[in-house]
Design a protein around this motif. Structure first.
Motif, PDB file in Angstrom:
ATOM      1  N   GLN A 174       0.859  -1.354  -0.034  1.00 11.94           N
ATOM      2  CA  GLN A 174      -0.010   0.025  -0.115  1.00 11.94           C
ATOM      3  C   GLN A 174       0.902   1.249   0.050  1.00 11.94           C
ATOM      4  O   GLN A 174       0.283   2.339  -0.647  1.00 11.94           O
ATOM      5  N   PRO A 175       1.919   1.584   0.750  1.00 11.78           N
ATOM      6  CA  PRO A 175       2.502   0.523   1.659  1.00 11.78           C
ATOM      7  C   PRO A 175       2.164   1.027   2.939  1.00 11.78           C
ATOM      8  O   PRO A 175       2.133   2.285   3.332  1.00 11.78           O
ATOM      9  N   ASP A 176       1.822   0.009   4.028  1.00 10.74           N
ATOM     10  CA  ASP A 176       1.207   0.632   5.273  1.00 10.74           C
ATOM     11  C   ASP A 176       2.360  -0.250   6.325  1.00 10.74           C
ATOM     12  O   ASP A 176       2.042  -1.715   6.543  1.00 10.74           O
ATOM     13  N   ILE A 177       3.417   0.211   6.718  1.00 11.65           N
ATOM     14  CA  ILE A 177       4.329  -0.443   7.548  1.00 11.65           C
ATOM     15  C   ILE A 177       4.011  -0.838   8.718  1.00 11.65           C
ATOM     16  O   ILE A 177       4.371  -2.037   9.369  1.00 11.65           O
ATOM     17  N   GLY A 178       3.098  -0.040   9.294  1.00  7.47           N
ATOM     18  CA  GLY A 178       2.608  -0.355  10.814  1.00  7.47           C
ATOM     19  C   GLY A 178       1.410  -1.209  10.761  1.00  7.47           C
ATOM     20  O   GLY A 178       1.551  -2.156  11.409  1.00  7.47           O
ATOM     21  N   GLY A 179       0.653  -1.322   9.628  1.00 13.98           N
ATOM     22  CA  GLY A 179      -0.514  -2.266   9.523  1.00 13.98           C
ATOM     23  C   GLY A 179       0.274  -3.768   9.144  1.00 13.98           C
ATOM     24  O   GLY A 179      -0.345  -4.816   9.856  1.00 13.98           O
ATOM     25  N   PHE A 180       1.450  -3.619   8.516  1.00  8.14           N
ATOM     26  CA  PHE A 180       1.946  -4.750   8.132  1.00  8.14           C
ATOM     27  C   PHE A 180       2.540  -5.476   9.487  1.00  8.14           C
ATOM     28  O   PHE A 180       2.316  -6.547   9.565  1.00  8.14           O
ATOM     29  N   THR A 181       3.230  -4.643  10.129  1.00  9.51           N
ATOM     30  CA  THR A 181       4.003  -5.080  11.503  1.00  9.51           C
ATOM     31  C   THR A 181       3.202  -5.744  12.507  1.00  9.51           C
ATOM     32  O   THR A 181       3.108  -6.889  13.043  1.00  9.51           O
ATOM     33  N   ILE A 182       1.794  -4.945  12.607  1.00 10.31           N
ATOM     34  CA  ILE A 182       0.864  -5.098  13.654  1.00 10.31           C
ATOM     35  C   ILE A 182       0.281  -6.664  13.205  1.00 10.31           C
ATOM     36  O   ILE A 182       0.033  -7.492  13.949  1.00 10.31           O
ATOM     37  N   ASN A 183      -0.045  -6.815  11.861  1.00 12.66           N
ATOM     38  CA  ASN A 183      -0.793  -8.071  11.471  1.00 12.66           C
ATOM     39  C   ASN A 183       0.140  -9.291  11.673  1.00 12.66           C
ATOM     40  O   ASN A 183      -0.207 -10.501  12.000  1.00 12.66           O
ATOM     41  N   ALA A 184       1.425  -8.872  11.299  1.00 14.35           N
ATOM     42  CA  ALA A 184       2.607  -9.799  11.075  1.00 14.35           C
ATOM     43  C   ALA A 184       2.670 -10.520  12.681  1.00 14.35           C
ATOM     44  O   ALA A 184       2.929 -11.705  13.105  1.00 14.35           O
ATOM     45  N   THR A 185       2.672  -9.474  13.678  1.00 13.96           N
ATOM     46  CA  THR A 185       2.941  -9.663  15.007  1.00 13.96           C
ATOM     47  C   THR A 185       1.829 -10.526  15.641  1.00 13.96           C
ATOM     48  O   THR A 185       2.207 -11.612  16.384  1.00 13.96           O
ATOM     49  N   ILE A 186       0.605 -10.136  15.259  1.00  8.41           N
ATOM     50  CA  ILE A 186      -0.581 -10.825  15.760  1.00  8.41           C
ATOM     51  C   ILE A 186      -0.701 -12.530  15.207  1.00  8.41           C
ATOM     52  O   ILE A 186      -0.690 -13.465  16.306  1.00  8.41           O
ATOM     53  N   ALA A 187      -0.013 -12.637  13.852  1.00 12.02           N
ATOM     54  CA  ALA A 187       0.005 -14.092  13.252  1.00 12.02           C
ATOM     55  C   ALA A 187       1.209 -14.843  13.979  1.00 12.02           C
ATOM     56  O   ALA A 187       1.020 -16.109  14.575  1.00 12.02           O
ATOM     57  N   ILE A 188       2.303 -14.225  14.525  1.00  8.55           N
ATOM     58  CA  ILE A 188       3.315 -14.880  15.154  1.00  8.55           C
ATOM     59  C   ILE A 188       3.031 -15.399  16.544  1.00  8.55           C
ATOM     60  O   ILE A 188       3.367 -16.401  16.808  1.00  8.55           O
ATOM     61  N   VAL A 189       2.429 -14.247  17.401  1.00  2.04           N
ATOM     62  CA  VAL A 189       1.826 -14.631  18.614  1.00  2.04           C
ATOM     63  C   VAL A 189       1.008 -15.862  18.676  1.00  2.04           C
ATOM     64  O   VAL A 189       1.226 -16.801  19.582  1.00  2.04           O
ATOM     65  N   ILE A 190      -0.005 -15.804  17.824  1.00  2.00           N
ATOM     66  CA  ILE A 190      -0.737 -17.098  17.877  1.00  2.00           C
ATOM     67  C   ILE A 190      -0.185 -18.331  17.506  1.00  2.00           C
ATOM     68  O   ILE A 190      -0.554 -19.524  17.920  1.00  2.00           O
ATOM     69  N   VAL A 191       0.693 -18.157  16.277  1.00  2.00           N
ATOM     70  CA  VAL A 191       1.352 -19.514  15.949  1.00  2.00           C
ATOM     71  C   VAL A 191       2.188 -19.967  16.973  1.00  2.00           C
ATOM     72  O   VAL A 191       2.265 -21.245  17.200  1.00  2.00           O
TER      73      VAL A 191
END
Length: 400
Positions: A174-191
């Motif tokens: 998009q680029p949305d660096i903040g949105g990318f990082t938060i979404n990636a962190t949510i995924a990492i934590v759940i995994v």
């Protein structure tokens, strides 16, 4: 017929409200009300300077908060198995995918990022909606693998990888660096919380740390820098903002001035100097700078304690529950609010690059408010279920 259904729904919601967990609902309501006040305080002065209505942001934020309260009540009342329905999750993904594609092609560009779709009064930010989807989808996917006793090397267990990659790619371009990082962190934590084997956990964690520490800044400089210089410049400015005080570093420099002016007690509600045209976007990304200036360290501390109460109670609930799905939802929501808070505070203090991440429940914005309310509504729902189950157990013991 419709009236009967509505009456039945309202009765069901009222019954569930008797079981509300006020360690979640209480801080959320206080923060939302404080957000209305601070959005008005941060925006009214500059609105009058520009010849616009001083109440415009106040009215909109009040509507967003009321809409958020409705969303919170609905998500705290809905049956969780409906949210786990494969059909619901499929349609949720399809709609989100279309929104992310449309927003990249036709979305409004703000500060170089195509992240918003204008829908009249309301602007939707698909990257925000993605956070809720990832919590629901990944929690269900890994809970399903655990409940069925499937192998974590099976296609069922690794299916989320492709889906996650597609969504994150559409957000980063998009680029949305903040949105990318938060979404990636949510995924990492759940995994990592899903109980997958240690070797896979370490691989995921290593990849996640690498992406957050090196991948995102590199992509911003190399990829984004050629197309969206504004986004890349933010990563450069935070290293020495005073070198760019009249340009891209002005936000951070004026944030420092606001925090310095506030001191311990603050200058008083409505008395901020930096909100009068010196600090861009004082009611969104930098609202905590205005709060620090007007309410001081005391006000900021109270807000952080209220948020910490929600986060710690959410994680504690995830630890105590015996349901894998409920635990993963709690961990995902806890990660969502924690990282969003850290990114906003880090940007305001110059500890992290400014990524346009709003402060939970306080900053102006509809998409962020509704997604946050839906997320903590899920946690409230889980807490209500735990309470009702405990009451049933106690009653069974009495009658035995």
């Amino acid at each position: 017929m419709r009236k009967r259904r509505l009456k039945s729904l309202f009765k069901k919601i009222r019954r569930k409200m008797h079981y509300w967990d006020w360690m979640i609902a209480g801080p959320y309501i206080i923060l939302s009300c404080l957000g209305i006040v601070m959005v008005y305080s941060a925006s009214a002065g500059i609105q009058m300077q520009n010849g616009q209505r001083p109440l415009s942001y106040l009215i909109r934020q009040l509507i967003y908060v009321l809409m958020g309260l409705v969303v919170f009540i609905l998500f705290s009342s809905v049956r969780l198995d409906k949210l786990r329905n494969p059909g619901f999750l499929r349609w949720f993904f399809r709609i989100l995918l279309v929104l992310l594609i449309v927003v990249r092609v036709h979305g409004a560009a703000i500060n170089g990022a195509h992240g918003w779709l204008h829908l009249g009064f309301f602007n939707i930010q698909p990257a925000e909606v993605c956070k809720l989807f990832l919590i629901l989808y990944l929690a269900n996917q890994f809970a399903h693998v655990s409940e069925r006793g499937l192998s974590y090397k099976s296609a069922q267990a690794w299916k989320p990888t492709i889906l996650l990659g597609v969504l994150l790619l559409l957000i980063i371009i998009q680029p949305d660096i903040g949105g990318f990082t938060i979404n990636a962190t949510i995924a990492i934590v759940i995994v990592l919380a899903s109980g997958i084997p240690l070797s896979i956990s370490l691989s995921v964690l290593g990849l996640g740390v690498f992406m957050l520490a090196f991948g995102v800044p590199t992509m911003a400089h190399v990829f984004v820098g050629h197309i969206h210089n504004y986004q890349a410049a933010r990563f450069v400015a935070f290293i020495d903002p005073f070198q760019h005080a009249r340009g891209i570093g002005s936000q951070l420099v004026n944030s420092y001035y606001a925090i310095s002016n506030g001191g311990f007690h603050g200058a008083g509600l409505g008395n901020s100097i930096q909100k009068m045209g010196y600090l861009p976007e004082p009611n969104t990304d930098f609202i905590m700078s205005i709060i620090a200036e007007e309410l001081g360290l005391i006000g900021v501390t109270i807000i952080l304690v209220l948020l910490a109460t929600i986060i710690l109670h959410t994680v504690r609930l995830g630890v105590k529950t015996h349901s894998m799905y409920e635990a993963l939802v709690c961990y995902g929501v806890g990660a969502f609010i924690s990282v969003e808070t850290l990114f906003n505070i880090g940007g305001v203090l110059g500890l992290l690059p400014i990524t346009g991440v709003t402060f939970p429940f306080i900053s102006y914005g509809g998409s962020s408010m509704l997604v946050l309310c839906a997320s903590i509504g899920l946690v409230e729902n889980i807490s209500i279920r735990r309470k009702r189950e405990q009451i049933r157990k106690n009653l069974d013991q009495v009658y035995e």
